[in-house]
Design a protein around this motif. Sequence first.
Motif, PDB file in Angstrom:
ATOM      1  N   MET A  20      31.843  28.886  36.449  1.00 36.95           N
ATOM      2  CA  MET A  20      32.242  29.375  35.285  1.00 36.95           C
ATOM      3  C   MET A  20      32.309  28.191  34.201  1.00 36.95           C
ATOM      4  O   MET A  20      32.482  27.155  34.486  1.00 36.95           O
ATOM      5  CB  MET A  20      33.537  30.172  35.290  1.00 36.95           C
ATOM      6  CG  MET A  20      33.240  31.456  35.778  1.00 36.95           C
ATOM      7  SD  MET A  20      34.554  32.541  36.148  1.00 36.95           S
ATOM      8  CE  MET A  20      34.846  31.948  37.606  1.00 36.95           C
ATOM      9  N   GLN A  67      34.040  40.142  43.636  1.00 33.45           N
ATOM     10  CA  GLN A  67      34.610  39.519  42.432  1.00 33.45           C
ATOM     11  C   GLN A  67      34.766  38.283  42.264  1.00 33.45           C
ATOM     12  O   GLN A  67      34.528  37.676  41.152  1.00 33.45           O
ATOM     13  CB  GLN A  67      35.887  40.369  42.326  1.00 33.45           C
ATOM     14  CG  GLN A  67      35.897  41.646  42.251  1.00 33.45           C
ATOM     15  CD  GLN A  67      37.167  42.400  42.220  1.00 33.45           C
ATOM     16  OE1 GLN A  67      38.018  42.321  43.262  1.00 33.45           O
ATOM     17  NE2 GLN A  67      37.509  43.454  41.496  1.00 33.45           N
ATOM     18  N   PRO A 112      35.513  39.209  36.413  1.00 30.96           N
ATOM     19  CA  PRO A 112      34.931  38.164  36.628  1.00 30.96           C
ATOM     20  C   PRO A 112      34.584  37.583  35.473  1.00 30.96           C
ATOM     21  O   PRO A 112      34.328  38.007  34.348  1.00 30.96           O
ATOM     22  CB  PRO A 112      33.542  38.485  37.383  1.00 30.96           C
ATOM     23  CG  PRO A 112      33.865  39.982  37.821  1.00 30.96           C
ATOM     24  CD  PRO A 112      34.840  40.491  36.922  1.00 30.96           C
ATOM     25  N   ASN A 113      34.448  35.931  35.341  1.00 33.30           N
ATOM     26  CA  ASN A 113      34.092  35.243  34.257  1.00 33.30           C
ATOM     27  C   ASN A 113      35.232  35.089  33.098  1.00 33.30           C
ATOM     28  O   ASN A 113      34.992  34.726  32.126  1.00 33.30           O
ATOM     29  CB  ASN A 113      32.853  35.696  33.546  1.00 33.30           C
ATOM     30  CG  ASN A 113      31.634  35.541  34.664  1.00 33.30           C
ATOM     31  OD1 ASN A 113      31.577  34.535  35.552  1.00 33.30           O
ATOM     32  ND2 ASN A 113      30.817  36.527  34.576  1.00 33.30           N
ATOM     33  N   ASN A 141      43.003  36.149  41.100  1.00 34.14           N
ATOM     34  CA  ASN A 141      41.711  35.504  41.681  1.00 34.14           C
ATOM     35  C   ASN A 141      40.978  36.475  42.386  1.00 34.14           C
ATOM     36  O   ASN A 141      39.475  36.237  42.309  1.00 34.14           O
ATOM     37  CB  ASN A 141      42.334  34.322  42.797  1.00 34.14           C
ATOM     38  CG  ASN A 141      41.435  33.374  43.184  1.00 34.14           C
ATOM     39  OD1 ASN A 141      40.174  33.151  42.505  1.00 34.14           O
ATOM     40  ND2 ASN A 141      41.532  32.704  44.513  1.00 34.14           N
ATOM     41  N   ARG A 195      40.153  39.135  41.754  1.00 36.95           N
ATOM     42  CA  ARG A 195      39.481  40.097  40.684  1.00 36.95           C
ATOM     43  C   ARG A 195      38.541  39.348  40.118  1.00 36.95           C
ATOM     44  O   ARG A 195      38.049  39.693  39.120  1.00 36.95           O
ATOM     45  CB  ARG A 195      40.485  40.600  39.592  1.00 36.95           C
ATOM     46  CG  ARG A 195      41.430  41.488  40.387  1.00 36.95           C
ATOM     47  CD  ARG A 195      40.986  42.861  40.511  1.00 36.95           C
ATOM     48  NE  ARG A 195      41.969  44.040  40.990  1.00 36.95           N
ATOM     49  CZ  ARG A 195      41.627  45.281  41.262  1.00 36.95           C
ATOM     50  NH1 ARG A 195      40.497  45.802  41.031  1.00 36.95           N
ATOM     51  NH2 ARG A 195      42.415  46.137  41.819  1.00 36.95           N
ATOM     52  N   GLY A 196      38.078  38.048  40.534  1.00 39.88           N
ATOM     53  CA  GLY A 196      37.065  37.336  40.070  1.00 39.88           C
ATOM     54  C   GLY A 196      37.568  36.345  39.050  1.00 39.88           C
ATOM     55  O   GLY A 196      36.499  35.826  38.326  1.00 39.88           O
ATOM     56  N   MET A 197      38.675  36.282  38.621  1.00 43.00           N
ATOM     57  CA  MET A 197      38.950  35.521  37.479  1.00 43.00           C
ATOM     58  C   MET A 197      39.164  33.900  37.837  1.00 43.00           C
ATOM     59  O   MET A 197      39.344  33.707  38.930  1.00 43.00           O
ATOM     60  CB  MET A 197      40.421  35.989  37.000  1.00 43.00           C
ATOM     61  CG  MET A 197      40.271  37.491  36.106  1.00 43.00           C
ATOM     62  SD  MET A 197      41.735  37.787  35.209  1.00 43.00           S
ATOM     63  CE  MET A 197      41.182  37.151  33.664  1.00 43.00           C
ATOM     64  N   GLU A 198      39.082  33.375  36.745  1.00 47.92           N
ATOM     65  CA  GLU A 198      39.400  31.692  36.988  1.00 47.92           C
ATOM     66  C   GLU A 198      40.776  31.661  36.692  1.00 47.92           C
ATOM     67  O   GLU A 198      41.311  31.898  35.594  1.00 47.92           O
ATOM     68  CB  GLU A 198      38.482  31.236  35.838  1.00 47.92           C
ATOM     69  CG  GLU A 198      38.691  29.590  35.875  1.00 47.92           C
ATOM     70  CD  GLU A 198      37.361  28.990  36.253  1.00 47.92           C
ATOM     71  OE1 GLU A 198      36.933  28.167  35.576  1.00 47.92           O
ATOM     72  OE2 GLU A 198      36.906  29.168  37.461  1.00 47.92           O
TER      73      GLU A 198
END
Lengths: 109, 817
Positions: free
Chosen positions: A1, A80, B149-150, B170, B172-175
Motif C-alpha cells: 500500500m 481482505q 482494504p487500502n 488488520n 479487514r485489510g487495513m494498514e
Amino acid sequence: MDGMQNAKNFLDVGALEDIAPLGARTVTTTLGDIAIFRTDGDEVFALRDQCPHKQGPLSQGIVHGKSVTCPLHDWVISLQSGLAQGLDIGCTPIFAVKVEAGRVLLALP
Amino acid sequence: MNVMVSPRKKLVVIGNGMAGMRTVEEILHRAPGMFDITVFGAEPQPNYDRIMLSPLLAGDKSFEQIVLNSLDWYVEHKIELIAGESVTAIDRASRIVTGEHGTSRHYDILLLATGSNPIVLPLPGVERAGVMTFRSVADVENMLEIAGPNKSAVVIGGGLLGLEAAHGLNLRGMEVSVVHLMPTLMERQLDASAAHLLERSLTQRGMSIYTSANTESLDGEGEGGPVHSVTLKDGRRIKADLVVMAVGIRPNTNLAKAAGLACDRGILVDAAMCTSDPAVFAIGECIEHNKACYGLVAPIWDMAKVAADHITGMAQTSFTPIATGTRLKVSGVEMFSAGAFMGDETTDDIVLRDAARGIYKRLVLRDDKLVGVVCFGDARDAGWYFQLLKDEEHLGGLRETMIFGPVTASADPNEALACMPDNVEICGCNGVKKGTICAAIAEHGLKSVDDVRARTKASASCGSCTNLVEGLLKISLGAEFSATAVKPMCKCTTHGHDEVRHRIKGGMLKTIPAVMQALEWHTPNGCASCRPALNFYLLAAWPEEYADDAQSRFVNERMHANIQKDGTYSVIPRMWGGTTTASELRAIADVVDKFNIPTVKITGGQRVDMLGVRKEDLRAVWQDLNAAGLVSGHAYGKALRTVKTCVGSEWCRFGTQDSTAMGVALEKATWGSWHPHKVKLAVSGCPRNCAEATIKDFGVIATEAGWDLHVGGNGGIKIRVTDLLCKVTTEEEVMEYACAFLQLYRTEARYMERTAPWIERVGLKYVQERIVDNAELRRSLFEDFIHAQKFAQIDPWAEETSCSTRGQKYDAMAELV
Ligand code: SRM
Ligand SMILES: Cc1cc2nc3c(=O)[nH]c(=O)nc-3n(C[C@H](O)[C@H](O)[C@H](O)COP(=O)(O)OP(=O)(O)OC[C@H]3O[C@@H](n4cnc5c(N)ncnc54)[C@H](O)[C@@H]3O)c2cc1C
Ligand code: SF4
Ligand code: FES
C-alpha cells in the motif's frame, strides 16, 4: 500500500458476472497474475495469485467467507489482508479493486 | 386500566450489559417469580458478549453469534426490556427512575450496572469524524463503515483492547499502526521479553508498532474535516482514515453521583454490593470496592452471585476480590499472564525460552510459592499455573519440572485434568470451575460439549476451553463418551457427518445454503473442508435434481485435471480396464507434440499420464482427445478411478476367466460415479492376482468355479488387504454385487473415508448382511446405483469444451501488459 497518496488509477478488467460467486478469475499483468475473488455478497478482492507458502495459485482455491483455501496445501489466506490465517505466517500482496455499474475495476500500484 | 396491585416486589436494573444481566440470571436461578423486573439499556441491542467484540470486528462472528440473552429470553422470563433509552434521573426519595424519553418506573430495589466509559484523550482534533473508541456494537459498526482494504487505521494504546482492535482492523485489510506511550506493549500484562515476542508477531502480521510514542494531534482538512493523519510529538506523521482510542476505561458514575450516592472513582459498594442507599445495589465495572475497580468479567461473575444472594435474601455472602489473569484473544497469539509477573528482589524466576518457536514462559516464585506467571506462544498450561498461584500452593518438588507443565512425563493430557482440584477454573470467560462442570455432567447426564455449554456456560463464549470441557466429559463418562459424542464435520458446525447426511434426506434439503441454514452453520459459507462434503452428500442423496456446485469442488474436480506443484495440470484419459489401441496412442502422441507437453508417463493405474499441461491449453487438449474417443479418466476425483485387470484366460496359460472383459464391463458400468473418496477396482484372472485385486476397494479374483469378491482393500498410506465378501458364479452377479456395494458405500460412508476405514468402522458383517444375505436390498441398491449413473455418466471434458461460459475458468479475465 502506498502511504499518503490516495488517488488510484482504476482499470476495467471485465464484468462482475464473469466471475462466479465464491469463485475467482485471474488478470495477467506485468507484475504477474492477479486473482480477483468474488464473495457470495458480491464483494470483490484482488490478491497476487501466489500463495505465501509455496506459490500455489490462490485463484484455484475454495473461497469461503472472506478467505480462500489454497489448493496446494490448504493454507487459508484472508482476502481482505492477504495474511495467512491461523498458525501459518505469511502474506500475499493485495490490490485495490472495486465494482462500479457491474464492472470490475482494478488499480495497479 | 388495570388497577390490581402486583404483590411482587419491583426490581429495576439500569444497564443491560454483562454484569446486570448476569445478576438477573442469578436472581432468577435463586428465586424465579420473586420480582417484577424491568431493565433499562442505553444500547438498542439485547445483552451481548462484549468480550466478543473483537471477533465481531474481525468478521469471525456475526452479531447473532455473540448475543447472550436474546429478545425471546426476556419475553420468556417476563422481563420488561426498555432498550435504547438511557436513564437520566433517579429519585431515591420516591424510588422512581426516569429515562431520556420520559419512561419512568418505580422500584423497590434498584440495581446499577452502568459499566464504564472509554477514556478519550483531549487531543487537538479529537472531535473529527473518523475518531472513535472501542466499547460497543455501535463502535464496531462505526469502524466498519470506514474500514476496508487500502485504508489506514491508527490505534492509540497498545494494551489488550487496543491490540484487539488493531487485529480486527488488520483482518479487514487495513494498514494498521499502533501508537503506544510506553516502551513495550501491554506493559501491565507482559514483561519485556514476552512483549518483544508479541511485537515481532504483530509486525509479521503486517502491523506497524510505534512504542514510546506520544500523540501530538489528530489532523484533517481545515477545522472540521475528517481525520486523515496522526502526528506524533517527534514530528512523525501516520496516515489514518480511522483512529481508535483505546487508552483505558473509567467507571460510569454520572447517574449515581447525580442521585447523591457515595462515589469515588467508582460507585462505592460494600462486600454485599450495596451502595450508600440500602435499596440500591451496584455491580460490574461501575463500582469501587475496597479502593479497587474492575475491568474483567471473572470478578464480575462473583459480584453477580453475591448481589443475587442479598437481593433475594437467600444468603449472606460477601465479595472477596480474586486474582485475575489476562488472555489475549488475538488469533494465533496465545498469551496469558497473572499475578506479580514482573518479580522483584524477593522473587526467583524460572524461565523457558524457545525463540525459534516463539515460546516464552516465566514463572515468578516467592518463598516456594508461585506469585506470577507469563506464558507467550503456548498458554495450554496457563489454567494450571493460575490455580497454583491462586491457591498459594507450596511447590516443593514440583518446582523442578513445573515449567514444562503439569504432565511432563505422561502422554495423556486428560491425566493432568483428572488430577486438578475441583476449584480450578476451566472457563475463564464465564468463571466455571472444574467441579461445577463435573457435577453438572453427573447430575443431568450431560453427554456432549453442547450439553455442558447449555447447562453451565462453560466454553460458551470464546470457546478456547472446549478441549478441557471435552476432556472432563471423557474423564466423567469414560468409554461412554466416545460412544455418544460425535466429532463435528469441521469447525463450521457442531454436527457430525452422519447427522448431516441424515438431515439432508430427512429434511429434504437440496442445496448447500439450505443445509447450512437448517443445521445452523456457524460460518456464512462454510470452509474448504465442509463445502466439498456437503456437495457430495447432496449429489448422492438427490442424483436427479441436485445441481453440482463447482465452487464447492476441490480444484482438481473443478478443473477436471490434477493440479501440479507449478500450477500446471496433468491429463489422464480413461483406458478401459487398462486396454488401449493404436489409434488412441497415436492421438495421445499427437496431443503431446501439438501442445509441447513435457512429460508422458505410464501410471500405477494402467494408463497414460500427460503432465505439465497449461491451464489455458486444457480444453484444446481434451477436444483432441475426445475426437479420438478418449474421455476423462477422473484421475482427479473422489470418484471411480481405475479398474485394473490382468490379461486373463484370453492369453494367459493360467487364466481361468476373461478378467480383462470383466474389468472393462465393470469400468463401463461404474465410471463417472462420485464417492466419499476415490474408488479403485481390479479383476485378476486367477489367484496369482497380477491385477493386485486384494488391495482394491472392490477386487475380483477369478477361480475355476467362478469369482471371489473382495472388499475394503487399500494400497496407499495404510495398506489393508481386502476381506472376502463372498463367492459368486456368473458375470451378472459380479456386476450386481459390485454396484450394490458401491452404492452402499457412497450413501453411508463419511466424506474422505475410503472403503477400508469405512469397513473397519462398520464391520464386514454389516456389509455382508446387506449385500450378501439380503437379496432384496442388494437388488434395490444395484438399481439405485444404475439410476444415479444415468445422471453421472457425462464426460466432463466433452461438457467443458462444448459450453462456452464454462470455459471462463480456464482463461485469464483480462490481460494488462
Ligand atoms: C499418477 C499416479 C502415479 C503414477 O504416476 O503412477 C498417482 C498420482 C497421484 N496420487 Fe496416487 N497415483 C497413482 C496411482 C496410485 C496407486 C496405485 C493404484 O491405483 O493401483 C495408489 C495405491 C493404491 C490405493 O489407492 O489404494 C495410490 C495411492 C495414493 C494415495 C493414498 C491413498 C490412500 O488411501 O492411502 C493418495 C493420497 C490421497 O488420495 O489422499 C494419492 C494421490 C495422488 C495424487 C493425486 C496426489 C495429489 O493429490 O495431487 C497424485 C497426483 C499426481 C498428478 O498430478 O497426476 N495416491 N495412487 C497414479 C495414477 C493412477 C491412475 O491411472 O489414475
Ligand atoms: C473489546 C472488548 C474486549 C474485552 N475482552 C475481555 C476479555 O477478554 N476478558 C474479560 O474478562 N473482559 C473483557 N472485556 C471487559 C468486559 O467486557 C467488561 O468487563 C464487562 O462487559 C463489564 O460488564 P458491565 O456490565 O459492568 O458493563 P457493560 O457490559 O459495559 O454494560 C453496561 C451497560 O450499561 C449501559 N448503561 C450505562 N449507563 C446507562 C444508563 N444511564 N441507562 C441505561 N443503560 C446504561 C451501557 O450502555 C451498557 O450496555 C472486554 C471489553 C471490551 C470492550
Ligand atoms: S507417490 Fe507421492 S509423489 Fe508419487 S505420485 Fe503419489 S503422491 Fe505424488
Ligand atoms: S502453496 Fe499454498 S498452501 Fe502450500
